[in-house]
Design a protein around this motif. Structure first.
Motif, PDB file in Angstrom:
ATOM      1  N   ALA A   1      43.382  43.736  57.682  1.00  0.00           N
ATOM      2  CA  ALA A   1      43.150  44.355  59.257  1.00  0.00           C
ATOM      3  C   ALA A   1      43.303  45.478  59.326  1.00  0.00           C
ATOM      4  CB  ALA A   1      43.828  43.145  60.060  1.00  0.00           C
ATOM      5  N   MET A   2      44.301  46.207  58.859  1.00  0.00           N
ATOM      6  CA  MET A   2      44.516  47.409  58.923  1.00  0.00           C
ATOM      7  C   MET A   2      43.973  48.511  58.394  1.00  0.00           C
ATOM      8  SD  MET A   2      48.806  47.002  58.308  1.00  0.00           S
ATOM      9  CE  MET A   2      49.678  45.578  58.849  1.00  0.00           C
ATOM     10  N   PHE A   3      43.081  48.350  57.440  1.00  0.00           N
ATOM     11  CA  PHE A   3      42.380  49.348  56.834  1.00  0.00           C
ATOM     12  C   PHE A   3      41.384  50.016  57.790  1.00  0.00           C
ATOM     13  CE2 PHE A   3      42.360  46.763  52.774  1.00  0.00           C
ATOM     14  CZ  PHE A   3      43.504  47.014  52.318  1.00  0.00           C
ATOM     15  N   PRO A   4      41.019  51.429  57.510  1.00  0.00           N
ATOM     16  CA  PRO A   4      40.006  52.115  58.395  1.00  0.00           C
ATOM     17  C   PRO A   4      38.866  51.702  58.247  1.00  0.00           C
ATOM     18  CG  PRO A   4      40.798  53.322  56.391  1.00  0.00           C
ATOM     19  CD  PRO A   4      41.438  52.176  56.156  1.00  0.00           C
ATOM     20  N   THR A   5      38.219  50.896  57.514  1.00  0.00           N
ATOM     21  CA  THR A   5      36.889  50.411  57.278  1.00  0.00           C
ATOM     22  C   THR A   5      37.251  48.510  57.175  1.00  0.00           C
ATOM     23  OG1 THR A   5      35.263  49.811  55.647  1.00  0.00           O
ATOM     24  CG2 THR A   5      37.090  50.523  54.743  1.00  0.00           C
ATOM     25  N   PRO A   6      36.348  48.022  57.871  1.00  0.00           N
ATOM     26  CA  PRO A   6      36.364  46.523  58.209  1.00  0.00           C
ATOM     27  C   PRO A   6      35.669  45.773  56.985  1.00  0.00           C
ATOM     28  CG  PRO A   6      34.700  47.310  59.487  1.00  0.00           C
ATOM     29  CD  PRO A   6      35.200  48.409  58.962  1.00  0.00           C
ATOM     30  N   ILE A   7      35.194  46.624  55.928  1.00  0.00           N
ATOM     31  CA  ILE A   7      34.372  46.043  54.887  1.00  0.00           C
ATOM     32  C   ILE A   7      34.957  44.702  54.264  1.00  0.00           C
ATOM     33  CG2 ILE A   7      34.752  47.638  53.107  1.00  0.00           C
ATOM     34  CD1 ILE A   7      31.932  47.340  52.229  1.00  0.00           C
TER      35      ILE A   7
END
Length: 433
Positions: A357-363
């Protein structure tokens, strides 16, 4: 008329450059690309006694595991570790891991120890065959001759697997082997042994950068040649339909990792920050779960640069949470992951500390929600229960609401993912299969 003549000259010039480039590549391929001098063998195999060979053999298995060879050279159908066949999807086409068993017909049974070192460290196989850089010789170039020789000794004692290699499906002009020689001239580092015996950080660097070749997935690629962008080392990259996150000390600290958490994650595939999925699942199965704990600690020390990491810190919501997404989470996810995202030990990961949930992309979040996660044993007693996929239950708008809620609540990210964003990520995911 002057413009037309100028354009004509430009086209002719471009054509001339292309011809010269092909000629140079062909020349390198046919006449010169033997990789130059290589270090002499570290041992005289003909004079090795049984005990000495046994020591070398055991070291070779450690190199095989640390080098994560099986992740690309295992059979997806049978699981045979050396049979090959794993697809590697690139923007230029699909390549398949080759048979590296000692089969004389399909594998490397006719290779010498020199041949193996040259292929691993320089990307040149017997017969001056230029290997595609999907074989990560751009990282392996620092392997020691001793480790390469140990790997050869181990491989040659394995059972031959009589499975033919699957040809690549590369687009033109990437299906022309001589062009790879030109890529090597521009992008391949020179083979040079790395001394990893200096201290723990040096050992960790060798395991991460050379044998583990982590940067191959976790560093961005250049747009022109698709080589690793060394100026953005380990800063994260979307590859094969998922995000390989940044592994710099700052990024790891921001996501709550500590050295002990990293060691646990490498060893078991599970930590408070999540579970190994996608390509990392095979890394766990074939590589890190088999490695000595001292090596895992060296990797963690190098990745964190022995800095004091703050550990897990609650993320404050960036904006008001998405109410529709909250309702979807409670109805679809809370039964296993908990209303507060607390999860369940040894079965379903917590969301409150999950780095996805913290990544810069939601992929990655979108992919896991759509596809689910199969029940499977992890390593050293850990296990993951089945998570169903919701591709048939959630439209793009609903997926965006759910993803936004999770990223706002536990990821410290803004709730700005749209239905159009979801559709775009889904296309990227499907194109990678």
């Amino acid at each position: 008329m002057a413009k037309a003549n100028g354009k004509s000259k430009w086209i002719k010039g471009l054509g001339a450059v292309a011809v010269v480039g092909v000629a140079v590549a062909a020349g390198l391929y046919l006449a010169g690309s033997s990789s130059g001098d290589i270090p002499p063998a570290s041992v005289d195999f003909a004079k090795l006694g049984p005990q000495e060979y046994d020591v070398l053999y055991k070291r070779g298995e450690q190199v095989f595991r640390a080098g994560d060879c099986a992740a690309c050279h295992s059979s997806p159908q049978t699981g045979a570790e050396l049979a090959g066949g794993v697809p590697m999807v690139t923007p230029m086409g699909t390549l398949y891991g080759t048979n590296i068993s000692p089969s004389k017909e399909h594998g490397i049974g006719n290779w010498s120890a020199d041949d193996l070192y040259r292929a691993v460290a320089t990307g040149i196989a017997p017969g001056r065959k230029v290997l595609y850089p999907a074989m990560p010789y751009a990282s392996y170039h620092q392997i020691t001759r001793g480790d390469s020789d140990a790997l050869w000794a181990w491989l040659m004692k394995q059972r031959p697997v009589e499975v033919a290699n699957k040809p690549g499906e590369m687009q033109f002009p990437f299906n022309i082997r001589p062009a790879v020689a030109l890529w090597n001239v521009v992008n391949r580092p020179a083979a040079k042994e790395f001394d990893y015996t200096v201290n723990e950080l040096a050992r960790g660097r060798y395991l991460v950068d050379t044998l583990g070749h982590c940067a191959e997935c976790h560093s961005p690629r250049t747009k022109v040649t698709f080589a690793m962008d060394t100026s953005r080392y380990l800063e994260g990259n979307t590859i094969e339909g998922s995000y390989a996150p940044a592994l710099t000390p700052g990024a790891l600290g921001e996501r709550g990792w500590t050295r002990d958490d990293l060691v646990k994650f490498f060893r078991t595939g599970l930590s408070p920050q999540g579970v190994m999925t996608f390509r990392m699942a095979s890394v766990l199965d074939h590589s890190t779960s088999h490695m000595p704990e001292a090596d895992l600690r060296a990797m963690a020390a190098y990745l964190t640069q022995n800095q004091d990491m703050p550990g897990l810190q609650p993320k404050a919501p960036q904006t008001q949470v998405n109410v529709k997404g909250e309702n979807l989470y409670v109805g679809l996810c809370a039964g296993c992951h908990g209303v507060q995202g607390e999860g369940q030990p040894h079965s379903s990961v917590p969301m409150s500390t999950n780095t996805t949930a913290m990544f810069p992309t939601p992929i990655n979040l979108i992919r896991v929600i759509r596809e689910g996660v199969e029940e499977r044993d992890l390593a050293h007693g850990e296990r993951m229960q089945t998570m169903p996929g919701f591709a048939d239950k959630l439209g793009d708008e609903e997926m965006a609401d759910l993803v936004n809620y999770m990223r706002q609540t536990w990821g410290g990210q803004p709730g700005n993912v749209t239905a159009s964003d979801v559709a775009g990520h889904v296309r990227t995911i499907e194109h990678s299969k």
